[in-house]
Scaffold this active site. Sequence first.
Site, short mmCIF file in Angstrom:
data_model
loop_
_atom_site.label_atom_id
_atom_site.label_comp_id
_atom_site.label_asym_id
_atom_site.label_seq_id
_atom_site.Cartn_x
_atom_site.Cartn_y
_atom_site.Cartn_z
N CYS A 107 11.57 80.44 80.07
CA CYS A 107 12.61 81.24 79.43
C CYS A 107 12.59 82.68 79.95
O CYS A 107 11.82 83.51 79.46
CB CYS A 107 12.42 81.20 77.92
SG CYS A 107 13.58 82.26 77.06
N CYS A 154 13.34 85.29 77.29
CA CYS A 154 12.25 85.56 76.36
C CYS A 154 11.15 86.39 77.04
O CYS A 154 10.59 87.30 76.44
CB CYS A 154 11.57 84.28 75.87
SG CYS A 154 12.69 82.98 75.41
N ASP A 155 10.83 86.05 78.28
CA ASP A 155 9.60 86.58 78.88
C ASP A 155 9.81 87.51 80.07
O ASP A 155 8.85 88.12 80.54
CB ASP A 155 8.70 85.40 79.32
CG ASP A 155 8.33 84.53 78.13
OD1 ASP A 155 8.15 85.07 77.03
OD2 ASP A 155 8.25 83.30 78.30
#
Length: 312
Positions: free
Chosen positions: A136, A139-140
């Site tokens: 992701c 997300c990261d």
Amino acid sequence: MSTPLNCVIVGSGPAGYTAAIYAARANMNPVLYTGKEPGGQLMITTDVENFPGYPQGVMGPQMMEDLKNQAERFGTKIISEFITDFDHNTEGPHKLTSETGEEILAHTVIISTGASAKWLGIPSEQTFMNKGVSACAVCDGFFFRGMDVAIVGAGDSAAEEALYLSKLCTKVHMLVRRDEMRASKIMQERVLATDNIEIHWNTETDEIIGDDEVEGVKVFNNKTKETQTLDVKGFFVAIGHKPNTDLFKGTLDMDDTGYLVTKPGSTKTNVEGVFASGDAQDSVYRQAITAAGTGCMAALDAERYLTEKGII
Ligand code: NDP
């Protein structure tokens, strides 16, 4: 065990929330279990530019928040738990068990469990999970600001995530296993026009290397057999998704890859009172708008079922 609920919705992506909006407005008093990834795949998406009604686009998480609020506004009860067991009953209400062990009876069940990211399956991927390996970018990606990263995949997801990473990272190595990309033309054009994305054609991953965290990735060209090590701190996998339907194995009809099979022109599964919507039953279109559309269909199918049975 409590009195049977009219309608339990399993999953909280666009399909689940749309089913909830329709079911709540039809006085079905739906109860929605969010699952392990509340909001589903759109929570890990940035701009959604193709959902009708948003001429300027909308951020995926914002859209999910809006859908959740809309479902709650009409009285949907939302429970932040996942369902661990499903026991169908051809005669009467179906039984579901939540992660807390609570048993729930439901006259109708709408499945909208979506799909989850696929992994390459190489051992080093597990070794460095959350230590530089991620599925992701949204997300990261933040953790890799100013660093070099690699991303595997050549579909729209990979293209979208590579573009996202290109805004944060110094360089993005995109590993494409064939000599062409599967992504839509417009996404390919955007990727190709981005200076700090380097596409490695015909390239596959051998292993991810490092001590405690990712320090590089060994790749090989599947045509020339040449190998090289790319110095990257982040390794992103964007190679597609698997439907979250394991819970229904052996009970509901599914295809070879696990997508639930519905009766043509409806959301009916092979079990009466159980309906399937969204990516859990759609290996073809897999869009937020099509998921929302089938969520609506599932609520209407469930309402008709409840009416025919004289339950509402
Ligand atoms: P796709 O199935 O479309 O693409 C998966 C990609 O991963 C393919 O390029 C495939 O390669 C590659 N791949 C699969 N396995 C491996 C492996 N083991 N090693 C290396 N590469 C691998 O998945 P997406 O998640 O990208 O997209 C799913 C659907 O969602 C599509 O319909 C897409 O259009 C849609 N989507 C739309 C978006 C938008 O409109 N904004 C954004 C994201 C997705 P190969 O091509 O060689 O098979």
